[in-house]
Design a protein around this motif. Structure first.
Motif, PDB file in Angstrom:
ATOM      1  N   VAL A 122       9.268  -2.602  11.492  1.00 45.27           N
ATOM      2  CA  VAL A 122       9.458  -2.892  12.917  1.00 45.27           C
ATOM      3  C   VAL A 122      10.148  -1.736  13.646  1.00 45.27           C
ATOM      4  O   VAL A 122      10.182  -1.704  14.869  1.00 45.27           O
ATOM      5  N   LYS A 145       1.001  -3.647  12.587  1.00 49.51           N
ATOM      6  CA  LYS A 145       1.979  -4.325  13.440  1.00 49.51           C
ATOM      7  C   LYS A 145       2.608  -5.502  12.697  1.00 49.51           C
ATOM      8  O   LYS A 145       3.809  -5.758  12.809  1.00 49.51           O
ATOM      9  N   ASP A 266      10.943  -3.487  17.122  1.00 53.35           N
ATOM     10  CA  ASP A 266      10.338  -4.759  17.538  1.00 53.35           C
ATOM     11  C   ASP A 266      11.319  -5.872  17.146  1.00 53.35           C
ATOM     12  O   ASP A 266      11.262  -6.418  16.050  1.00 53.35           O
TER      13      ASP A 266
END
Lengths: 537, 158
Positions: A122, A145, A266
Motif C-alpha cells: 500500500v 492494487k 493507501d
C-alpha cells in the motif's frame, strides 16, 4: 670409560622424568576419552543431518509478494532477491566490520527456482523499491492494487504474505480458495474465528500452505527432538523461554519513512477490517504496537518460542493459559503489553519417565518477556534426569537427583556442574551480528542454521522446503496443523492478558471453553486508545 | 663468580629447564592423545594487532596442519629441555611458540581477556616463561645435567 652412579644420574636423569610425564599425560587423556565415550554411548544422541528435499525442477515458480516492509524484504532475500538499497547498505557495513557475513551468505545461497512476478504494497515507495530491484529484461515485476487482483491474475503460482497480522487470514484464505500456494508470516491469523476458517480453507485447497516458523529448519532443534525421544532428560516438568530486549527496534519503534504521507500510502487498504481512524504514520510503520493490527508479544514473539518447543515436543495447544503483565517500559501510546508473563499448562503431557510408572505427568511452559532489559535468559528444558539449554547450540547437564544417571553420578563420571553433551553445528565460525534484535533471533536459532558447517539462512531452508513440496508433493514442516496450534496459543495468551483470566482449551472439542458474557474475538480485537495517558511520540 | 656460585647457578638453571620442559611436554602429550583437541577456537578468537593472522590460521584447510605443528613443537621443546640435549634449539622453538601464544591473546589494556585466572597488564605468564626460555638459551646446562653430559664425556674419552 668408567661411569660413577653420580655421573649416570647427571647424564640420564631426564629420561625417567620424560617417561613418567608421557605416561601421565597419555593416561589422563585416554581415561577422559574413555569416560566420555561411555557417557556418549549411554546417551546415544544422533546429531541430526540436514534434510534433503527434492529440487524444484521445471518452470520457475511465479511468486507474488504481498507486503514489502522489513519482513517482506527479508523473505525476498531468502527467495534469492535482494534490493539494490540493501546491497549498498551491506557493502557499507562490511567496510566497517569485515566480520559481517550477511552479503557473503546471501551471495553463496543456492538459487531457488523462483521468479518474482508481482508485488502488492500500500506504500508506493516500497512497491517501487521491489519493482526497481527485481525487474529484469524478461520479467517486469507488476504492481497490483489489491491481493484479489494478484491472486486472480493468472500469472502467479504462489504468494508470500508479510503484512500486518489482521491481513494474514483474509489474504491466505482467498489465495487457498483459488489454489494459489501460500507462505504466511506468523501469527497465522488475528482472531479465533479466522483460525478455524483458514484451517478449513487449507484442508479444502489443492495449494500448499506454509507458516513462517523458519526455526523448524534449525539443526539444533532437530537434534533436540532426538534427545527427547531417547528420554535423555527424563520427565520434563518445566520449560522456560523468554524475550529480552531493550532497544527501539526490539520494541517495534521502527523508522518512519520520509516519503510517507496520505498520497503515497493507501490508508483505507492498510486499515482493512481495523477500526477507521485518520491517517497515522505511527500506526502504519509501528503497527505491531496495537491490537487492531498486530498482537504484541503474544503473537509476535511468544508464537516463535511456543512453536520452537512444539516442534521439539509436539505437545499441541495448552490445556490452559494464564498471562499477566502490562505496559511498563514503553508508555508511548501502544496498547499491547511490553512486559508479559505466561504460564501454559499441559497436565497430561509427558516426555517419558525413568521412575516408577505413573509418578510423573504434566508440564508447565513459562514464557517470560520484557522489552526493558536485554539480559539473554536462555531457553531451558528441565527434566528429572537432565537439563537442556536450547538455542542455535545445545547443552545438556545431568541432574544431581537423576534416576537414569544415578550410577554415573555415584562413580563421579558425571557431575551436575559439567555438561554431558554439547552440540554446536557452527562451532568456531566467527560471526558478527549487526543489531541487538538480530542477536536476539540468532541466539534462539531463529536466524540461521548450518548445513555441513556452512552458515545458511533458516528462512531460505524453510522457503526451499515449501517450494519443493508445492512442486513435488510431500509434507511441509509448518503447515496448517502447526499453524493452527501456534495461532490458537497466541490468541489464548492475548485473551488471558486482556481479560485477566485463565483461558481453557477443550482438546476433544478443539475449542476454547466459553466464559459467560464474553465474546472472545471481540475481546481480542478491542484496541483502546491510550495515547492521552501515555507520552507523545 | 666463584666455582661454588657457578655450580649453584647451573643447578638452578637446570632445575628451571626441567620445569619448563615438564610444562611443555605434558601440554603436548595430552593434546596428542586427545583426538578432540584443536587450537581452532583459541586461534579463531584471537585478539589484538595480530588477531587477523591467527584467525586466518584457524581456516578449515590448514587447521589440521597447525594442530599437528603445535603439539609436535610442544613435545620437541619438552623433550629437549628435559633430556638436556639440543636444548638451545628447544629453547628457541619455545620462545617462538610462547611469542605466538602471547600475541594471539595479548594482555593489552582494552583487549578482552578470556579464560585467564589472574590480572595482567602487558606482562603475563606466557611472557615470563618466554623470558625464562631466553635464559635457557643463553645458559645451556645439558652438559651439567642431561644427555649432553654423557656426549661430552664420551667425546673426551675418545
Amino acid at each position: 670409560m668408567k661411569w660413577t652412579r653420580r655421573e649416570v644420574l647427571k647424564g640420564l636423569g631426564g629420561i625417567p622424568i620424560l617417561g613418567s610425564l608421557w605416561w601421565a599425560g597419555s593416561a589422563s587423556a585416554i581415561t577422559k576419552k574413555k569416560e566420555r565415550s561411555e557417557i556418549l554411548e549411554q546417551l546415544n544422541i544422533e546429531p541430526s543431518l540436514p534434510t534433503e528435499v527434492p529440487p524444484v525442477t521445471g518452470d520457475a515458480v511465479r511468486v507474488g509478494i504481498i507486503g514489502f516492509g522489513i519482513r517482506g524484504e527479508q523473505l525476498c532475500r531468502s527467495l534469492g532477491f535482494a534490493t539494490k538499497e540493501w546491497r549498498a547498505d551491506m557493502e557499507e557495513e562490511m567496510k566497517e566490520n569485515p566480520q559481517n557475513k550477511a552479503l557473503e551468505v546471501f551471495d553463496s545461497q543456492d538459487k531457488l527456482n523462483v521468479v518474482i512476478t508481482g508485488v502488492c504494497d500500500v506504500f508506493d515507495y516500497r512497491a517501487n523499491r521491489a519493482i526497481n530491484s527485481f525487474s529484469t529484461a524478461e520479467n517486469k515485476v507488476k504492481r497490483y492494487k489489491t491481493h484479489q487482483e494478484m491472486i486472480r491474475s493468472g500469472v502467479i503460482d504462489a504468494v508470500v504474505i508479510a503484512t500486518p497480522d489482521h491481513w494474514h487470514a483474509p489474504m491466505a484464505i482467498d489465495a487457498l480458495e483459488n489454489n494459489i500456494h501460500v507462505y504466511v508470516e506468523k501469527p497465522m491469523t488475528h482472531t479465533i474465528e479466522e483460525t478455524y476458517r483458514l484451517r478449513e480453507a487449507a484442508r479444502n485447497s489443492k495449494a500448499v500452505l506454509m507458516v513462517g516458523h523458519q526455526h523448524r529448519q534449525t539443526q539444533s532443534f532437530k537434534t533436540a527432538q532426538d534427545i527427547i525421544e531417547k528420554g535423555v532428560l527424563g520427565h520434563v516438568s518445566l520449560i522456560e523461554t523468554s524475550t529480552n530486549r531493550n532497544d527501539d527496534n526490539g520494541a517495534w519503534n521502527y523508522d518512519i519513512h520520509p516519503d510517507a504521507n496520505e498520497n503515497t500510502i493507501d490508508w483505507d487498504m492498510f486499515l482493512g477490517s481495523a477500526p477507521k481512524i485518520p491517517f497515522n504514520k505511527n500506526h502504519f510503520f509501528r503497527w505491531r504496537k496495537w491490537w487492531a493490527y498486530g498482537s504484541g508479544l503474544s503473537g509476535d514473539l511468544l508464537s516463535h518460542d511456543y512453536d520452537r518447543l512444539n516442534c521439539v515436543l509436539n505437545f499441541g495447544i495448552p490445556d490452559s493459559i494464564s498471562a499477566s503483565g502490562g505496559i511498563y517500559t514503553h508508555r508511548d501510546g501502544r496498547n499491547v503489553p511490553d512486559v508479559l508473563q505466561v504460564n501454559m499448562e499441559f497436565p497430561n503431557f509427558s516426555t517419558g519417565s525413568s521412575q516408577v510408572k505413573g509418578k510423573e505427568k504434566g508440564l508447565t511452559f513459562i514464557y517470560s518477556a520484557t522489552l526493558g532489559n536485554g539480559y539473554p535468559r536462555p531457553t531451558v528444558l528441565m527434566g528429572h534426569d537432565g537439563t537442556m539449554e536450547l538455542g542455535n547450540s545445545l547443552v545438556i547437564w545431568p541432574e544431581g537427583g537423576s534416576t537414569k544417571f544415578a550410577e554415573f553420578l555415584e562413580e563421579e563420571k558425571m557431575n551436575p556442574g559439567v555438561p554431558i553433551y554439547y552440540y554446536d553445528p557452527g562451532a568456531n565460525i566467527p560471526d558478527a551480528i549487526s543489531s541487538a534484535t538480530s542477536q536476539y533471533f540468532a541466539d534462539k536459532g531463529l536466524l540461521w542454521t548450518y548445513l555441513n558447517g556452512k552458515r545458511v539462512d533458516s528462512t531460505w531452508l524453510h522457503m526451499r522446503e515449501w517450494l519443493s513440496v508445492l512442486r513435488n508433493g510431500g509434507k511441509v514442516s509448518c503447515g496448517i496443523k502447526e499453524g493452527f496450534e501456534e495461532a490458537m496459543t497466541a490468541h489464548m495468551t492475548g485473551l488471558s492478558w486482556k481479560l485477566g483470566r485463565r483461558i481453557d482449551w477443550d482438546r476433544a472439542k478443539e475449542e476454547l471453553i466459553p466464559i459467560e458474557g464474553i465474546d472472545f474475538d471481540q475481546a481480542l480485537l478491542e484496541s483502546p486508545d491510550l495515547s492521552a495517558d501515555h507520552i507523545r511520540v | 663468580m666463584s666455582e661454588t656460585n657457578i655450580k649453584r647457578l647451573k643447578n638452578s638453571v637446570a632445575f628451571l629447564r626441567v620445569l619448563i620442559g615438564w610444562h611443555f611436554l605434558y601440554e603436548g602429550v595430552t593434546k596428542l592423545f586427545n583426538p578432540d583437541w584443536t587450537s581452532m577456537g583459541y586461534l579463531a578468537s584471537a585478539k589484538g594487532p595480530f588477531g587477523w593472522l591467527f584467525s586466518a590460521m584457524a581456516n578449515d584447510s590448514i587447521i589440521g596442519v597447525i594442530d599437528v605443528l603445535n603439539w609436535a613443537a610442544l613435545i620437541i621443546v619438552g623433550m629437549t629441555l628435559i633430556l638436556g640435549i639440543y636444548e638451545r634449539l628447544g629453547a628457541l622453538i619455545g620462545i617462538v611458540l610462547l611469542a605466538m601464544y602471547y600475541l594471539a591473546h595479548p594482555p593489552f589494556p582494552g583487549i578482552e581477556q578470556i579464560n585467564v585466572e589472574g590480572s595482567y597488564w602487558f606482562v603475563n605468564k606466557n611472557l615470563i616463561e618466554l623470558a625464562a626460555c631466553i635464559v635457557l638459551y643463553r645458559l645451556p646446562t645439558g652438559a651439567h645435567f642431561g644427555l649432553a653430559y654423557i656426549m661430552n664425556k664420551k667425546s673426551k674419552s675418545e
